[in-house]
Design a protein around this motif. Structure first.
Motif, PDB file in Angstrom:
ATOM      1  N   ALA A 108       0.826  -1.225   0.000  1.00 11.54           N
ATOM      2  CA  ALA A 108       0.000   0.000   0.000  1.00 11.54           C
ATOM      3  C   ALA A 108       0.852   1.265   0.000  1.00 11.54           C
ATOM      4  O   ALA A 108       0.348   2.361  -0.239  1.00 11.54           O
ATOM      5  N   GLU A 109       2.122   1.125   0.288  1.00 15.32           N
ATOM      6  CA  GLU A 109       2.985   2.301   0.438  1.00 15.32           C
ATOM      7  C   GLU A 109       3.033   3.160  -0.833  1.00 15.32           C
ATOM      8  O   GLU A 109       3.259   4.365  -0.777  1.00 15.32           O
ATOM      9  N   ASP A 110       2.817   2.545  -1.986  1.00 13.63           N
ATOM     10  CA  ASP A 110       2.873   3.290  -3.244  1.00 13.63           C
ATOM     11  C   ASP A 110       1.665   4.208  -3.430  1.00 13.63           C
ATOM     12  O   ASP A 110       1.657   5.064  -4.299  1.00 13.63           O
ATOM     13  N   HIS A 111       0.642   4.006  -2.620  1.00 10.62           N
ATOM     14  CA  HIS A 111      -0.557   4.846  -2.790  1.00 10.62           C
ATOM     15  C   HIS A 111      -0.361   6.185  -2.094  1.00 10.62           C
ATOM     16  O   HIS A 111       0.132   6.238  -0.976  1.00 10.62           O
ATOM     17  N   ARG A 112      -0.775   7.244  -2.739  1.00 17.36           N
ATOM     18  CA  ARG A 112      -0.655   8.584  -2.165  1.00 17.36           C
ATOM     19  C   ARG A 112      -1.698   8.734  -1.069  1.00 17.36           C
ATOM     20  O   ARG A 112      -2.800   8.204  -1.176  1.00 17.36           O
ATOM     21  N   HIS A 113      -1.367   9.485  -0.030  1.00 11.78           N
ATOM     22  CA  HIS A 113      -2.439   9.678   0.948  1.00 11.78           C
ATOM     23  C   HIS A 113      -3.159  10.986   0.695  1.00 11.78           C
ATOM     24  O   HIS A 113      -2.790  11.766  -0.174  1.00 11.78           O
ATOM     25  N   VAL A 114      -4.200  11.203   1.460  1.00 11.49           N
ATOM     26  CA  VAL A 114      -5.160  12.256   1.162  1.00 11.49           C
ATOM     27  C   VAL A 114      -4.542  13.666   1.166  1.00 11.49           C
ATOM     28  O   VAL A 114      -4.991  14.551   0.452  1.00 11.49           O
ATOM     29  N   CYS A 115      -3.464  13.861   1.937  1.00 12.36           N
ATOM     30  CA  CYS A 115      -2.826  15.187   1.952  1.00 12.36           C
ATOM     31  C   CYS A 115      -1.737  15.191   0.886  1.00 12.36           C
ATOM     32  O   CYS A 115      -0.566  15.011   1.217  1.00 12.36           O
ATOM     33  N   ASN A 116      -2.075  15.369  -0.368  1.00 10.87           N
ATOM     34  CA  ASN A 116      -1.026  15.248  -1.387  1.00 10.87           C
ATOM     35  C   ASN A 116      -0.068  16.423  -1.367  1.00 10.87           C
ATOM     36  O   ASN A 116       0.945  16.392  -2.034  1.00 10.87           O
ATOM     37  N   ASP A 117      -0.386  17.455  -0.550  1.00 14.69           N
ATOM     38  CA  ASP A 117       0.557  18.552  -0.482  1.00 14.69           C
ATOM     39  C   ASP A 117       1.704  18.257   0.489  1.00 14.69           C
ATOM     40  O   ASP A 117       2.666  18.990   0.570  1.00 14.69           O
ATOM     41  N   HIS A 118       1.630  17.157   1.242  1.00 17.18           N
ATOM     42  CA  HIS A 118       2.711  16.835   2.183  1.00 17.18           C
ATOM     43  C   HIS A 118       3.899  16.234   1.441  1.00 17.18           C
ATOM     44  O   HIS A 118       3.735  15.317   0.640  1.00 17.18           O
TER      45      HIS A 118
END
Ligand code: B12
Length: 466
Positions: free
Chosen positions: A347-357
């Motif tokens: 799952a690490e390859d998936h971006r999380h909801v705060c893409n500005d981080h």
């Protein structure tokens, strides 16, 4: 209604220990008690000895902190432990000053956490009594529940309440002030609506939350069932609204889940919560400092944990020994642990909801319980090597014998002092005296885990650089 003071003072006392770190901890139980009092007509004021109030502290990764602390004398029972002992939290004079600043309350509620932290509780009650000698002091929380007799006898509190305190404290406040009400309405509000009274803090950058009460498991070393006999889940919409209010209302950057069994019944609980968080685009770092159950982490859940913004994940593991796995009623097998790690990595390859981080790393670690009665050093070493072999970070959790648990009986046979003296339930103490294994051996085991973790970190860095 009374015409006297309507104020109730809430106190989170100090920690006296060899070590303590602020893993986004807030005195949740006390804040729930405070919330009930506020909701039903009382005024409440909070002094949290573990809140920094401008005192210096070190910031750690993902908003974790070190507490302000001062070295104090060790209780003599710890003389053979070659480590310094500290009072964690604001200085005593600051506490006194803050007490003198509040208008005289008609009742003072003191919470308690680990059983072996009672000296901080007693110190706080002693000071409270010196300033407000005629105000009743009510003590509740984990120590007050698990070591009830000890607390009644020694704490100096006027009332010691066991278990969940919301209703009990309100009844007592009503009693002392001559109020009466329909407690059915209160019970319903507590079950359906209540959120902790975070508004009592001047400002917040992190909070802890709980989305369920109790635990369906009966691990032989855990006392959770003594606080809540039933396992109940809160409504996902209600939980997400609460989290959203912390992010939007206080601007918190970190939220820690304090549930005993956060992932239990995933389709009904954690999955809808995470889906809703993602749908609303709530950007916050989420953490599970308390271990979660690896067996529930499949591909779907791992991806949701990643995308919703989880940054710290701790998986509980009782070790490779099947006897110890059995003690936790087979909560997690090696195969389940391996499968959870596989899904989390994928799952690490998936971006999380705060893409500005920019920093999207997540910190996954496996808690390994050490120092359990009957556990051998060989077993611990084998489990450490096993976890390291999986390429995962080892987080050693030293066993604390907890009154009321199945394991406590065995522990008390090995070390009878744990029964009458809660200080002997300190996880550091037990490693020294309880199990016939000396302190140096445990220190060597800890050093080994540290070395292996460092090697793993280096190999990750090298892989990223190449
Ligand atoms: C979250 C948690 C943690 C967190 C945060 C702890 C913290 N500082 O706040 C973390 C992950 C850091 C942690 C660490 C550890 N923990 Co822990 N933890 C818990 C857990 C799961 C939940 C506590 C909680 O917040 N509950 C939610 C709130 C709402 O409940 P509450 O505080 O009990 O409050 C209610 C009542 O007590 C009462 N109440 C509370 N205050 C007041 C005040 C008044 C006046 C009144 C009347 C009532 C009242 O009403 C409240 C509302 O209903 C408990 C298990 C449990 N179910 O209690 C274990 C538990 C407390 N932990 C335990 C242990 C063993 C540990 C560790 C030793 C594990 C390890 N080996 O590393 C470490 C110790 C850390 C240290 N520095 O020494 C033991 C207790 C050990 C002991 N001897 O006391 C418990 C009971 C689990 C168990 N194994 O049985 N823990």
């Amino acid at each position: 209604m009374r015409d006297k003071s309507n104020n109730i003072l809430l106190i989170n006392p100090w920690i006296h220990d060899f070590a303590a770190f602020d893993l986004w901890a807030k005195p949740l139980g006390l804040l729930y008690v405070g919330s009930t009092l506020l909701q039903f007509g009382y005024d409440a004021h909070l002094i949290d000895c573990l809140y920094n109030y401008g005192y210096p502290y070190k910031e750690r990764k993902f908003g974790k902190k070190s507490f302000y602390s001062e070295q104090i004398d060790k209780p003599s029972i710890f003389n053979n432990i070659p480590r310094t002992f500290k009072r964690y939290g604001i200085p005593r004079d600051e506490f006194r000053r803050r007490l003198k600043d509040v208008s005289t309350p008609f009742m003072i509620c003191v919470t308690s956490h680990m059983t072996y932290w009672y000296p901080g509780v007693f110190e706080a009650i002693g000071i409270i009594k010196s300033i407000f000698p005629s105000v009743p002091v009510v003590l509740g929380g984990i120590y007050a529940t698990l070591c009830h007799e000890h607390a009644v006898k020694n704490s100096g509190a006027d009332y010691v309440i066991e278990g969940a305190g919301e209703l009990e404290v309100l009844k007592l406040a009503d009693n002392l002030s001559g109020n009466s009400r329909d407690y059915g309405i209160v019970r319903k509000w507590v079950e359906d609506e209540m959120v902790p009274a975070y508004e009592l803090y001047p400002e917040l950058d992190s909070v802890s939350v709980i989305t369920s009460r109790g635990c369906p498991y009966r691990c032989s070393y855990c006392a959770s069932f003594l606080f809540e006999s039933k396992f109940t889940l809160r409504r996902p919409e209600h939980i997400v609204a609460e989290l959203e209010s912390y992010v939007k209302g206080y601007g918190v950057a970190d939220i820690a889940f304090f549930d005993d069994a956060l992932l239990m019944d995933p389709q009904r609980h954690i999955i809808p919560i995470l889906e809703l968080l993602i749908k609303k685009g709530i950007c916050v770092r989420l953490h599970t400092p308390n271990g979660v159950h690896a067996k529930y982490i499949d591909q779907q859940l791992a991806r949701l944990l990643r995308v919703s913004g989880f940054r710290t994940i701790r998986l509980g593991f009782e070790g490779t020994s099947t006897a110890l796995q059995k003690a936790s009623k087979n909560k997690v097998s090696c195969r389940e642990l391996e499968s959870a790690l596989h899904h989390l990595r994928e799952a690490e390859d998936h971006r999380h909801v705060c893409n500005d981080h920019n920093d999207t790393t997540w910190d996954i670690g496996i808690y390994l319980l050490i120092g359990m009665p009957g556990q051998t050093v060989g077993e611990v070493v084998e489990s450490i090597e096993y976890i390291n072999g999986l390429g995962a970070k080892i987080k050693l959790a030293e066993y604390s014998p907890v009154p009321g648990t199945e394991e406590f009986r065995d522990a008390s046979r090995l070390c009878p002092e744990v029964v009458g003296e809660p200080l002997m339930q300190n996880k550091s103490t037990f490693a020294t005296v309880g199990m016939g294994v000396d302190y140096d051996t445990f220190d060597n085991v800890k050093a080994m885990a540290k070395r292996l973790n460092a090697r793993l970190r280096d190999s990750h860095i090298n892989r990223e650089l190449s």
